[in-house]
Design an enzyme around this catalytic site. Structure first.
Site, PDB file in Angstrom:
ATOM      1  N   ARG A 256       0.869  -1.179   0.000  1.00 47.50           N
ATOM      2  CA  ARG A 256       0.000   0.000   0.000  1.00 47.50           C
ATOM      3  C   ARG A 256       0.907   1.231   0.000  1.00 47.50           C
ATOM      4  NH1 ARG A 256      -0.176   2.146   5.066  1.00 47.50           N
ATOM      5  NH2 ARG A 256      -0.447   0.451   6.534  1.00 47.50           N
ATOM      6  N   HIS A 260      -2.616   3.915   5.938  1.00 48.29           N
ATOM      7  CA  HIS A 260      -3.627   2.889   6.210  1.00 48.29           C
ATOM      8  C   HIS A 260      -5.024   3.450   5.943  1.00 48.29           C
ATOM      9  CE1 HIS A 260      -5.941  -0.203   8.181  1.00 48.29           C
ATOM     10  NE2 HIS A 260      -6.477   0.711   8.961  1.00 48.29           N
ATOM     11  N   TYR A 269       6.182   4.486  10.978  1.00 42.56           N
ATOM     12  CA  TYR A 269       6.549   3.074  11.080  1.00 42.56           C
ATOM     13  C   TYR A 269       7.196   2.479   9.823  1.00 42.56           C
ATOM     14  CZ  TYR A 269       1.918   2.643   8.904  1.00 42.56           C
ATOM     15  OH  TYR A 269       0.841   2.790   8.073  1.00 42.56           O
TER      16      TYR A 269
HETATM   17  C1  LIG Z   1     -11.774  -7.191  14.673  1.00 47.14           C
HETATM   18  C2  LIG Z   1     -11.028  -5.908  14.444  1.00 47.14           C
HETATM   19  N1  LIG Z   1      -9.909  -5.665  15.150  1.00 47.14           N
HETATM   20  C3  LIG Z   1      -9.217  -4.523  14.945  1.00 47.14           C
HETATM   21  C4  LIG Z   1      -9.668  -3.586  14.052  1.00 47.14           C
HETATM   22  C5  LIG Z   1      -8.897  -2.303  13.808  1.00 47.14           C
HETATM   23  N2  LIG Z   1      -8.231  -2.409  12.492  1.00 47.14           N
HETATM   24  C6  LIG Z   1      -8.774  -1.853  11.398  1.00 47.14           C
HETATM   25  S1  LIG Z   1      -7.870  -2.205  10.026  1.00 47.14           S
HETATM   26  C7  LIG Z   1      -6.745  -3.082  10.898  1.00 47.14           C
HETATM   27  C8  LIG Z   1      -5.570  -3.717  10.209  1.00 47.14           C
HETATM   28  C9  LIG Z   1      -5.945  -4.605   9.082  1.00 47.14           C
HETATM   29  O1  LIG Z   1      -4.807  -5.017   8.394  1.00 47.14           O
HETATM   30  P1  LIG Z   1      -4.888  -5.966   7.156  1.00 47.14           P
HETATM   31  O2  LIG Z   1      -5.771  -7.119   7.464  1.00 47.14           O
HETATM   32  O3  LIG Z   1      -3.500  -6.275   6.740  1.00 47.14           O
HETATM   33  O4  LIG Z   1      -5.643  -5.092   6.046  1.00 47.14           O
HETATM   34  P2  LIG Z   1      -5.145  -3.720   5.390  1.00 47.14           P
HETATM   35  O5  LIG Z   1      -5.655  -2.624   6.267  1.00 47.14           O
HETATM   36  O6  LIG Z   1      -3.660  -3.734   5.333  1.00 47.14           O
HETATM   37  O7  LIG Z   1      -5.778  -3.685   4.052  1.00 47.14           O
HETATM   38  C10 LIG Z   1      -7.070  -3.109  12.246  1.00 47.14           C
HETATM   39  C11 LIG Z   1      -6.286  -3.803  13.273  1.00 47.14           C
HETATM   40  C12 LIG Z   1     -10.866  -3.869  13.361  1.00 47.14           C
HETATM   41  N3  LIG Z   1     -11.370  -3.014  12.451  1.00 47.14           N
HETATM   42  N4  LIG Z   1     -11.500  -5.040  13.563  1.00 47.14           N
END
Ligand SMILES: Cc1ncc(C[n+]2csc(CCOP(=O)(O)OP(=O)(O)O)c2C)c(N)n1
Ligand SMILES: [Mg+2]
Length: 359
Positions: A256, A260, A269
């Site tokens: 990406r 985020h 980071y």
């Molecule tokens: C169950 C849950 N835990 C924590 C969060 C907070 N959160 C939102 S996005 C994220 C990271 C997701 O990372 P990834 O699965 O790699 O997807 P990306 O954002 O990189 O597309 C987190 C921890 C959430 N939305 N839902």
């Protein structure tokens, strides 16, 4: 082809190299005209992405999760699907949703905070966007199981990130899919981070794709910035799902480029050097090189495509902004057909509060 790449050994499918060279022997059934069309869709998605960020900075859009860098992964995988297949998206999927027929206006409305943006048109088989990380994988497996029991020749695809593979839901969904051999594609975009947590802190496993082995089905790691590889793997996974020998996990290795979400500062980071290195793997650049070699791309054409994309995206923004903003009490409206007593009470409180504030 999927069986030929062992994710345990870190083998990754790549068909279009970053210098624009194509492994002809591995080429899937994508004509150059189709590749050009898909490239244009990718330009449109990147334009949408840039506009959404700009709108958020101007206070015209609530929040946004950018996809820049992941366009090939989304466009190629969604293009490999059939109209009847069901998509179960996470929150970073504007590319896949657009390809599946969700109107741009709806995508903007959603990110502007209006749930009506998620009222997808009839016949557009897309489930609501899942903000909870990983929960929708179970829904995708359940729907696939139902389709299998009813003898429907369709598959479901769940889009999720590297971070989701650390959630229990991922493992439960994979286990169920393996046991019941559901027609499901687990499409993991490994963009190297879950917010600030790097991939190497998600798992000690060499690849994410190899996790499929523990559940008794195939996983494949593909270069997620390679339109051809993503399409080839997804198409094969779909064929396998429809024939009902079962599920597949695809790990699309990508990056990406942006934050985020609009609330994130990635400089905290990751280094600029890392981002620059990944920019040389930009999925758009390698397609430009490929198409140029075929006489289908040049700088003038690029300008034309970008102008066209801007016009389309600006039109969608205008349409979304013309929709009156939702009323505050609408936050209660879209989960239950009838409000639960608790929610009714909260809604009444909110309305009283708003009324008092007015006076
Ligand atoms: C169950 C849950 N835990 C924590 C969060 C907070 N959160 C939102 S996005 C994220 C990271 C997701 O990372 P990834 O699965 O790699 O997807 P990306 O954002 O990189 O597309 C987190 C921890 C959430 N939305 N839902
Ligand atoms: Mg991620």
């Amino acid at each position: 082809m999927i069986e030929n790449y062992d994710p345990m050994k870190g083998e990754m499918l790549r068909i279009l190299h970053p210098d624009g060279r194509l492994e002809e022997a591995l080429r899937p059934d994508l004509s150059d005209e189709t590749v050009y069309t898909l490239y244009r869709q990718m330009v449109l998605i990147r334009t949408l992405d840039q506009k959404a960020l700009a709108l958020q900075r101007q206070g015209r859009l609530g929040t946004y999760a950018p996809v820049a860098g992941q366009e090939a992964a989304q466009v190629a995988s969604a293009y490999a699907l059939g109209k009847e297949d069901w998509v179960f998206p996470s929150f970073r999927e504007v590319g896949a949703l657009y390809l599946k027929g969700v109107p741009l206006k709806g995508l903007f409305l959603y990110w502007m905070g209006d749930e009506k943006g998620q009222k997808f048109p009839e016949g557009v088989n897309v489930f609501p966007i899942s903000v909870p990380v990983g929960t929708h994988l179970l829904h995708a497996v359940g729907a696939a199981w139902a389709a299998k029991l009813q003898g429907e020749k369709i598959c479901t695809i769940a889009y999720f990130g590297d971070g989701a593979t650390s959630e229990g839901d991922f493992h439960e969904a994979m286990n169920f899919a393996g046991v019941f051999q559901t027609p499901t594609i687990f499409f993991c975009q490994n963009n190297q981070y879950a917010i600030s947590v790097p991939r190497k802190k998600q798992t000690a496993a060499k690849t994410l794709a190899q996790k499929a082995g523990a559940y008794g089905f195939n996983g494949i790691q593909v270069d997620g910035n390679d339109l051809f590889a993503v399409y080839a793997a997804t198409q094969e996974a779909r064929t396998k799902a429809i024939a009902q020998p079962g599920p597949t996990l695809i790990e699309a290795v990508t990056y990406r480029f942006g934050p985020h979400t609009t609330s994130d500062d990635p400089t905290k980071y990751r280094s600029d050097t890392e981002v620059e290195e990944w920019k040389s793997f930009d999925p758009m650049l390698r397609l430009q090189k490929y198409l140029k070699g075929k006489g289908l791309w040049n700088e003038d054409l690029e300008v034309k495509i970008r102008v066209e994309s801007e016009t389309i995206v600006n039109q969608a923004i205008q349409e979304a902004e013309a929709v009156p903003p939702p009323k505050p009490e609408e936050i209660f409206n879209y989960t239950f057909a009838e409000l639960t007593p608790n929610l009714q009470e909260q809604m009444d409180d909110l309305l009283t509060f708003l009324k008092e504030k007015e006076n």
